[in-house]
Design an enzyme around this catalytic site. Sequence first.
Site, PDB file in Angstrom:
ATOM      1  N   LYS A  10       0.881  -1.229   0.103  1.00 33.19           N
ATOM      2  CA  LYS A  10       0.085  -0.018   0.081  1.00 33.19           C
ATOM      3  C   LYS A  10       0.846   1.182   0.069  1.00 33.19           C
ATOM      4  O   LYS A  10       2.223   1.033   0.294  1.00 33.19           O
ATOM      5  CB  LYS A  10      -0.944  -0.009   1.381  1.00 33.19           C
ATOM      6  CG  LYS A  10      -0.170   0.039   2.616  1.00 33.19           C
ATOM      7  CD  LYS A  10       0.213   1.318   3.186  1.00 33.19           C
ATOM      8  CE  LYS A  10       1.013   0.899   4.567  1.00 33.19           C
ATOM      9  NZ  LYS A  10       1.843   2.306   4.976  1.00 33.19           N
ATOM     10  N   PRO A  93      10.043  -4.433  -0.737  1.00 30.57           N
ATOM     11  CA  PRO A  93      11.088  -3.970   0.421  1.00 30.57           C
ATOM     12  C   PRO A  93      10.871  -3.968   1.747  1.00 30.57           C
ATOM     13  O   PRO A  93       9.706  -3.423   2.075  1.00 30.57           O
ATOM     14  CB  PRO A  93      11.709  -2.816  -0.204  1.00 30.57           C
ATOM     15  CG  PRO A  93      10.922  -2.225  -1.248  1.00 30.57           C
ATOM     16  CD  PRO A  93      10.031  -3.323  -1.569  1.00 30.57           C
ATOM     17  N   ALA A  95      11.125  -2.375   5.941  1.00 29.34           N
ATOM     18  CA  ALA A  95      11.040  -1.273   6.558  1.00 29.34           C
ATOM     19  C   ALA A  95      10.964  -0.168   5.755  1.00 29.34           C
ATOM     20  O   ALA A  95      11.688   1.044   5.468  1.00 29.34           O
ATOM     21  CB  ALA A  95      12.364  -1.017   7.371  1.00 29.34           C
ATOM     22  N   ALA A  96       9.833  -0.340   4.564  1.00 27.27           N
ATOM     23  CA  ALA A  96       9.770   0.785   3.590  1.00 27.27           C
ATOM     24  C   ALA A  96       8.493   1.526   3.705  1.00 27.27           C
ATOM     25  O   ALA A  96       8.289   2.392   2.801  1.00 27.27           O
ATOM     26  CB  ALA A  96       9.634  -0.371   2.290  1.00 27.27           C
ATOM     27  N   GLY A  97       7.722   1.474   4.668  1.00 30.65           N
ATOM     28  CA  GLY A  97       6.515   2.300   4.698  1.00 30.65           C
ATOM     29  C   GLY A  97       5.304   1.789   3.671  1.00 30.65           C
ATOM     30  O   GLY A  97       4.368   2.425   3.517  1.00 30.65           O
ATOM     31  N   LEU A  98       5.658   0.473   3.157  1.00 34.18           N
ATOM     32  CA  LEU A  98       4.595   0.018   2.350  1.00 34.18           C
ATOM     33  C   LEU A  98       3.579  -0.950   2.908  1.00 34.18           C
ATOM     34  O   LEU A  98       2.899  -1.527   2.022  1.00 34.18           O
ATOM     35  CB  LEU A  98       5.300  -0.649   1.023  1.00 34.18           C
ATOM     36  CG  LEU A  98       6.319   0.320   0.271  1.00 34.18           C
ATOM     37  CD1 LEU A  98       7.040  -0.374  -0.872  1.00 34.18           C
ATOM     38  CD2 LEU A  98       5.341   1.329  -0.524  1.00 34.18           C
ATOM     39  N   GLY A 101       4.962  -6.370   5.352  1.00 30.35           N
ATOM     40  CA  GLY A 101       4.845  -7.203   6.785  1.00 30.35           C
ATOM     41  C   GLY A 101       3.407  -7.337   7.014  1.00 30.35           C
ATOM     42  O   GLY A 101       2.707  -8.426   7.300  1.00 30.35           O
ATOM     43  N   SER A 102       2.599  -6.420   7.342  1.00 33.12           N
ATOM     44  CA  SER A 102       1.335  -6.229   7.775  1.00 33.12           C
ATOM     45  C   SER A 102       0.348  -7.108   6.862  1.00 33.12           C
ATOM     46  O   SER A 102      -0.544  -7.625   6.805  1.00 33.12           O
ATOM     47  CB  SER A 102       0.708  -4.778   7.867  1.00 33.12           C
ATOM     48  OG  SER A 102       1.588  -3.992   8.772  1.00 33.12           O
ATOM     49  N   ASP A 135      -1.726  -2.001  11.089  1.00 38.10           N
ATOM     50  CA  ASP A 135      -2.182  -1.724   9.544  1.00 38.10           C
ATOM     51  C   ASP A 135      -2.882  -3.040   8.942  1.00 38.10           C
ATOM     52  O   ASP A 135      -3.013  -2.976   7.749  1.00 38.10           O
ATOM     53  CB  ASP A 135      -0.776  -1.530   8.737  1.00 38.10           C
ATOM     54  CG  ASP A 135      -0.359  -0.032   8.847  1.00 38.10           C
ATOM     55  OD1 ASP A 135      -1.060   0.659   9.496  1.00 38.10           O
ATOM     56  OD2 ASP A 135       0.568   0.418   8.397  1.00 38.10           O
TER      57      ASP A 135
END
Length: 290
Positions: A10, A93, A95-98, A101-102, A135
Amino acid sequence: MSLTKLSPCKVNLILNILGRRADGYHELETIMQPIRFCDELTFARAAAGLELSCSDPTLPVDGHNLVHRAATSFLTAAGIHDGVNIHLAKKIPLAAGLGGGSGNAATTLLGLNELFDQPLGLEKLHELAAGLGSDINFFLQDQPALATGRGEKVQSLAAFPALAGKACFLIHPGFGISTPWAYQNLARFPAALNGRPGRAQQLVAALQTSDWHAIRVEMYNSLEAPALDKYPVLEVFQKFLMEYGALAALMSGSGSTTFAIFETAAKAEEVREQFLAFFGRNCWTAVVPF
Ligand code: C5P
């Protein structure tokens, strides 16, 4: 018997933080837009135990991995004692803010529920998701959404007319940003910590009417305050993208990914080449249609 599912990511079209709460989390309003750039998860029944494998050797495959935690949470809630093998093919990627993982955690809840013939209802899956992270609820549905609370209260929205036919250009600079670090350091920026409520709704209206002037004004990310202060190159990326014809450019989530919206995928690909020629090829990039 095995099941393979795509696990999308996202971007946050706005991430407006409204203040710090007594429980240490931050109250926020955000618009999350699904991006069809995906990891792949494969689930298979096994005799006993929970075994996770991953294409990326730097990721833990034990209880520190959100997929492992989501699977444990699902199996416990559903009262299932059979074993499960899960493989995660990682492309998004870290720790990308995308929300990679969530998304993986949500896809695990949905995938295992499918593998075991739907023992849990969607409401229960939402309850489990909220217990795993802020998230994850968003990824239990596949529409753009307005999320509030600490991010776990999700209201699905219809696809935004403003984004129809447009393309998203994603740039990961080669370093990650830790989400707890970004939230902790927000305390140094009181204006960013205490955003004005209602901005997300205003952006929804602008995205529905394709008012690009208003969209540019309302696209905003409170966490840029600490992130761009520490990593000024992220601001340089945004200036470059706007100069080269982006309709808008912003950091996603807690970073470190910058995303830009372009009129077409062809235009985004052209700018991607110019970007890589200028900044070097250490950045990870992708062009994905909305
Ligand atoms: O909920 P999740 O595990 O995704 O959040 C990771 C960290 O980000 C939390 O431990 C907290 O430090 C921070 N966070 C926050 N407020 C939110 C969401 C996350 O402070 N709304």
